[in-house]
Design a protein around this motif. Structure first.
Motif, PDB file in Angstrom:
ATOM      1  N   UNK A  69      -8.798  19.515 -16.890  1.00 43.54           N
ATOM      2  CA  UNK A  69      -8.478  20.625 -17.789  1.00 43.54           C
ATOM      3  C   UNK A  69      -8.408  21.878 -16.935  1.00 43.54           C
ATOM      4  N   UNK A  70      -7.390  22.704 -17.183  1.00 41.81           N
ATOM      5  CA  UNK A  70      -7.213  23.873 -16.335  1.00 41.81           C
ATOM      6  C   UNK A  70      -6.473  24.962 -17.085  1.00 41.81           C
ATOM      7  N   UNK A  71      -7.102  26.120 -17.225  1.00 42.14           N
ATOM      8  CA  UNK A  71      -6.460  27.298 -17.792  1.00 42.14           C
ATOM      9  C   UNK A  71      -5.861  27.094 -19.177  1.00 42.14           C
ATOM     10  N   UNK A  72      -6.526  26.348 -20.044  1.00 41.96           N
ATOM     11  CA  UNK A  72      -6.008  26.096 -21.386  1.00 41.96           C
ATOM     12  C   UNK A  72      -5.003  24.958 -21.434  1.00 41.96           C
ATOM     13  N   UNK A  73      -4.694  24.384 -20.313  1.00 37.22           N
ATOM     14  CA  UNK A  73      -3.779  23.242 -20.213  1.00 37.22           C
ATOM     15  C   UNK A  73      -4.409  22.202 -19.306  1.00 37.22           C
ATOM     16  N   UNK A  74      -3.653  21.731 -18.320  1.00 36.93           N
ATOM     17  CA  UNK A  74      -4.156  20.722 -17.408  1.00 36.93           C
ATOM     18  C   UNK A  74      -3.464  20.808 -16.056  1.00 36.93           C
ATOM     19  N   UNK A  75      -4.104  20.188 -15.067  1.00 39.71           N
ATOM     20  CA  UNK A  75      -3.531  20.062 -13.726  1.00 39.71           C
ATOM     21  C   UNK A  75      -3.622  18.595 -13.332  1.00 39.71           C
ATOM     22  N   UNK A 111       1.111  18.661  -6.916  1.00 36.22           N
ATOM     23  CA  UNK A 111       0.125  19.215  -7.833  1.00 36.22           C
ATOM     24  C   UNK A 111       0.927  19.913  -8.920  1.00 36.22           C
ATOM     25  N   UNK A 112       0.721  19.502 -10.157  1.00 33.63           N
ATOM     26  CA  UNK A 112       1.467  20.054 -11.287  1.00 33.63           C
ATOM     27  C   UNK A 112       0.464  20.681 -12.255  1.00 33.63           C
ATOM     28  N   UNK A 113       0.709  21.932 -12.633  1.00 35.33           N
ATOM     29  CA  UNK A 113      -0.127  22.623 -13.612  1.00 35.33           C
ATOM     30  C   UNK A 113       0.743  22.922 -14.827  1.00 35.33           C
ATOM     31  N   UNK A 114       0.259  22.505 -16.008  1.00 37.98           N
ATOM     32  CA  UNK A 114       1.023  22.688 -17.245  1.00 37.98           C
ATOM     33  C   UNK A 114       0.144  23.351 -18.298  1.00 37.98           C
ATOM     34  N   UNK A 115       0.798  23.971 -19.271  1.00 35.78           N
ATOM     35  CA  UNK A 115       0.050  24.568 -20.379  1.00 35.78           C
ATOM     36  C   UNK A 115      -0.272  23.486 -21.410  1.00 35.78           C
ATOM     37  N   UNK A 116      -0.883  23.877 -22.509  1.00 36.97           N
ATOM     38  CA  UNK A 116      -1.352  22.926 -23.517  1.00 36.97           C
ATOM     39  C   UNK A 116      -0.232  22.131 -24.171  1.00 36.97           C
ATOM     40  N   UNK A 117       1.000  22.649 -24.153  1.00 38.45           N
ATOM     41  CA  UNK A 117       2.116  21.910 -24.757  1.00 38.45           C
ATOM     42  C   UNK A 117       2.949  21.170 -23.716  1.00 38.45           C
ATOM     43  N   UNK A 118       2.479  21.148 -22.455  1.00 40.41           N
ATOM     44  CA  UNK A 118       3.146  20.363 -21.421  1.00 40.41           C
ATOM     45  C   UNK A 118       4.188  21.098 -20.614  1.00 40.41           C
ATOM     46  N   UNK A 119       4.408  22.386 -20.869  1.00 41.89           N
ATOM     47  CA  UNK A 119       5.375  23.156 -20.075  1.00 41.89           C
ATOM     48  C   UNK A 119       4.766  23.442 -18.704  1.00 41.89           C
TER      49      UNK A 119
END
Length: 169
Positions: free
Chosen positions: A30-36, A51-59
């Motif tokens: 979990x990272x910054x309200x989304x995920x990494x 390394x991919x960081x996405x928001x809670x809706x996958x963007x």
């Protein structure tokens, strides 16, 4: 294909993000309200990691590609740590063929800017966690190496544990 899905506590799928077909995820946090997620890519020759960081809706917010320095080399991010200040720590190893020959760690800001990266003369880190003064990292091949690092990745202490006991730095 491979994908990462965000699922609510009631089982509702909130987001789905596709991964490369020639890749597999090594770690997700979990990272910054989304995920990494760190995903290894098996390419001929060699192996790299994204390394991919996405928001809670996958963007996708940001993405970094970690590669070995030479043809046929590997760069594997084995794990990620979401940091208390909002940053992200990635760790793993570099090497040739299928063997890691140097441990590696990199620190990113929440926005994906590389703050620092370090390599260490031990086989790839297998576990890292944040401490009050920086980080504790575990790795090694013949025995276990435990390293205490400051917030910038400098070694504060290192201990090797082998069958017969502990040896110093």
């Amino acid at each position: 294909g491979r994908f990462v899905a965000s699922i609510s506590g009631t089982g509702t799928v909130n987001a789905v993000t596709g991964l490369a077909t020639h890749a597999f995820p090594n770690d997700i946090v979990s990272f910054g309200g989304g995920w990494a997620v760190a995903q290894s890519q098996f390419l001929n020759p060699g192996r790299d990691t994204d390394i991919i960081v996405a928001d809670a809706v996958g963007a996708v917010r940001w993405q970094k590609h970690v590669t070995g320095a030479a043809s046929g080399s590997i760069a594997e991010v084995r794990g990620l740590v979401a940091l208390a200040d909002g940053g992200l720590l990635a760790f793993g190893g570099f090497g040739t063929d299928s063997l890691s020959s140097a441990a590696w760690m990199a620190r990113f800001t929440a926005g994906g800017t590389l703050q620092w990266q370090k390599s260490y003369t031990t086989v790839s880190f297998s576990s890292v966690y944040e401490t009050a003064t920086g980080f504790r990292a575990v790795g090694g091949a013949s025995g276990m190496l435990v390293m205490d690092l400051d917030a910038n990745g400098a070694v504060l202490d290192a201990r090797r544990f082998v069958d017969s006991g502990t040896t110093g730095p």
